[in-house]
Enzyme design. Structure first.
Site, PDB file in Angstrom:
ATOM      1  N   GLY A   8      73.747  34.829  41.514  1.00 40.16           N
ATOM      2  CA  GLY A   8      72.750  34.311  40.577  1.00 40.16           C
ATOM      3  C   GLY A   8      73.262  34.285  39.152  1.00 40.16           C
ATOM      4  N   GLY A  10      71.382  33.432  36.305  1.00 41.80           N
ATOM      5  CA  GLY A  10      70.306  33.358  35.331  1.00 41.80           C
ATOM      6  C   GLY A  10      70.551  34.309  34.176  1.00 41.80           C
ATOM      7  N   PHE A  11      69.475  34.713  33.511  1.00 41.22           N
ATOM      8  CA  PHE A  11      69.628  35.618  32.376  1.00 41.22           C
ATOM      9  C   PHE A  11      70.336  36.918  32.777  1.00 41.22           C
ATOM     10  CE2 PHE A  11      65.765  33.302  30.740  1.00 41.22           C
ATOM     11  CZ  PHE A  11      66.415  32.710  29.674  1.00 41.22           C
ATOM     12  N   VAL A  76      73.549  31.569  49.348  1.00 42.46           N
ATOM     13  CA  VAL A  76      73.832  32.759  50.149  1.00 42.46           C
ATOM     14  C   VAL A  76      73.099  32.675  51.481  1.00 42.46           C
ATOM     15  CG1 VAL A  76      73.592  35.265  50.287  1.00 42.46           C
ATOM     16  CG2 VAL A  76      74.289  34.196  48.137  1.00 42.46           C
ATOM     17  N   GLU A 167      51.521  26.653  28.976  1.00 41.00           N
ATOM     18  CA  GLU A 167      52.423  25.764  28.245  1.00 41.00           C
ATOM     19  C   GLU A 167      52.422  24.349  28.819  1.00 41.00           C
ATOM     20  OE1 GLU A 167      55.376  29.283  26.569  1.00 41.00           O
ATOM     21  OE2 GLU A 167      55.938  28.161  28.369  1.00 41.00           O
ATOM     22  N   ASP A 297      64.653  39.539  37.757  1.00 45.43           N
ATOM     23  CA  ASP A 297      63.387  39.269  38.428  1.00 45.43           C
ATOM     24  C   ASP A 297      63.363  39.749  39.867  1.00 45.43           C
ATOM     25  OD1 ASP A 297      62.612  38.069  36.120  1.00 45.43           O
ATOM     26  OD2 ASP A 297      62.420  36.044  36.916  1.00 45.43           O
ATOM     27  N   ALA A 314      62.538  37.302  30.746  1.00 50.68           N
ATOM     28  CA  ALA A 314      63.930  37.290  30.312  1.00 50.68           C
ATOM     29  C   ALA A 314      64.392  38.637  29.761  1.00 50.68           C
ATOM     30  CB  ALA A 314      64.137  36.191  29.269  1.00 50.68           C
ATOM     31  N   GLN A 315      63.565  39.277  28.933  1.00 52.75           N
ATOM     32  CA  GLN A 315      64.020  40.497  28.263  1.00 52.75           C
ATOM     33  C   GLN A 315      64.368  41.635  29.229  1.00 52.75           C
ATOM     34  OE1 GLN A 315      65.064  41.696  25.315  1.00 52.75           O
ATOM     35  NE2 GLN A 315      65.162  39.526  24.789  1.00 52.75           N
TER      36      GLN A 315
END
Length: 420
Positions: A8, A10-11, A76, A167, A297, A314-315
């Site tokens: 992965g 991502g962040f 995977v 949003e 996540d 994200a944090q």
């Protein structure tokens, strides 16, 4: 030199790769896409405010400045914990340490067939697909002579009142209020129905009450109908059935109601925790398999402050990645993870946003400006930063964009390896 496989990009995965000591580890990152993307702005792809390339950055371009780091495309298929092997759709890789940072997927809460009938904004591909369908409805509505059918075509339901739902609903509201009168004169804006439903009693459940109230008012200002304490039960043949038994016609349903851990084959059932996430200890290790770790996540770490795990944002992902890299670089697990909440925010549209900082809640233009600055600085690549800024400035003053394009993929030849 130890071999580390990271699943992965991502962040969590990308930050881990960046902070690992490249003199100690040979790193291979596996991802089905060949780019890192920025999920907080997926809704802007869906609403035609940004192009997909504006918020994506190729792994190979990022990794060329690092030694001993390689990207491997693949999905995977299996993890063999005993043999320390990862099997992808194209190859088999061996590891000394494995870090799973595969992120999250849409959670349909047992109504899995909704994945085939509702639109999402959880990936770049989903957001682009949703954009195409929104534009399709507008174009068809503009030429439809049957008033009843036109109102059906122009009905949009957003399910879920978290940041993503608020949003995208706000973006649709801005299209209705500012874009339609200029670009779709054949459509009466009053014929466009935009509704957001949320199963709980407030929007943005993780944020403070004041921010929730502000977000709801901002949406109503944009002519979005907000329905709280409303649960969707089924969606079939364009008819939504709610938990109270009522049914309504909705042409386009956008699902943002929740996420779960991305399914990873090969892991034992006893390592799975809340929400399909992988249960880890305070060092992000799988109990019984200290050479296997999970971050972001997909990981759930139970603590007194977070009995259901840290928020899937994200944090926490970035902080877990940095902390794990610190432990791996020093050769021992010395530093347990402690999450530092830096606040949360969501935008509803131009000059409309909410931000919960450490000691204060902001709304309106100040919150919107902070949201814009933080997201702009978080993008990879100077070209992306400049392009996004120029797009935002143009949209701010013109309420228009050149990106409202319906780009449907070609059907043939069939790409049989997709989804492998």
């Amino acid at each position: 030199m130890e071999k580390i496989i990271v699943i992965g990009g991502g962040f969590a995965g990308l930050n881990l790769v960046k902070y690992l000591d490249k003199d100690k580890f040979q790193v291979k990152l596996i991802d089905r896409d060949n780019f890192h993307c920025f999920p907080p702005l997926f809704y802007q792809i869906a609403s035609s405010s940004l192009a997909s390339a504006n918020i994506c950055f190729p792994f190979r371009r990022e990794f060329k400045k690092y030694k001993n780091v390689a990207y491997h495309m693949g999905h995977v298929k299996d993890i063999d914990l005993e043999s320390k092997r990862v099997v992808t759709s194209y190859e088999t890789l061996e590891y000394d340490r494995l870090v799973i940072a595969a992120g999250s997927a849409n959670n349909y809460f047992g109504m899995d067939k909704l994945s085939e009938s509702t639109f999402g904004i959880k990936t770049v591909a989903q957001a682009a697909h949703t954009r195409d369908e929104i534009i399709d409805r507008l174009e068809r509505g503009a030429i439809c002579k049957d008033a009843a059918r036109r109102r059906e075509l122009l009905s949009f339901l957003v399910v879920g009142g978290g940041p993503a739902g608020v949003e995208i609903a706000g973006a649709l509201g801005e299209m209705k209020k500012y874009v339609l009168p200029k670009e779709y004169p054949d459509i009466d804006p009053e014929e466009v129905r935009i509704t957001l439903v949320e199963g709980t009693g407030k929007l943005l459940g993780a944020m403070r009450g004041k921010s929730s109230e502000r977000a709801e008012q901002y949406l109503r200002d944009l002519h979005v109908d907000v329905r709280l304490n409303t649960l969707l039960k089924d969606y079939e043949d364009k008819r939504v059935t709610f938990r109270d038994g009522s049914t309504e016609y909705w042409e386009t349903v956008i699902w943002t109601a929740g996420v779960k851990g991305e399914p990873i084959p090969g892991l034992p059932a006893d390592c799975m925790g809340h929400g399909g996430r992988i249960a880890v200890d305070e060092f992000n290790r799988l109990p019984g398999h200290p050479e296997v770790m999970a971050i972001g996540d997909i990981a759930v770490m139970y603590t007194d402050d977070y009995p259901k795990g840290h928020p899937q944002m994200a944090q926490p992902a970035i902080q877990q990645a940095k902390n794990l890299a610190r432990n791996l670089n020093c050769g021992e697990f010395r530093y347990p993870f402690r999450y530092k909440d830096k606040g949360s925010m969501a935008t509803v549209g131009k000059n409309r946003a909410v931000a919960d900082l450490t000691t204060v809640s902001l709304g309106g233009f100040p919150a919107w400006f902070i949201w814009m600055a933080i997201h702009l600085l978080s993008l990879l690549g100077m070209r992306n930063k400049v392009t996004v800024l120029l797009n935002w400035v143009w949209n701010y003053f013109t309420n228009s964009t050149t990106l409202r394009l319906r780009l449907l993929p070609a059907k043939y030849p069939l790409r049989r390896h997709w989804g492998d």
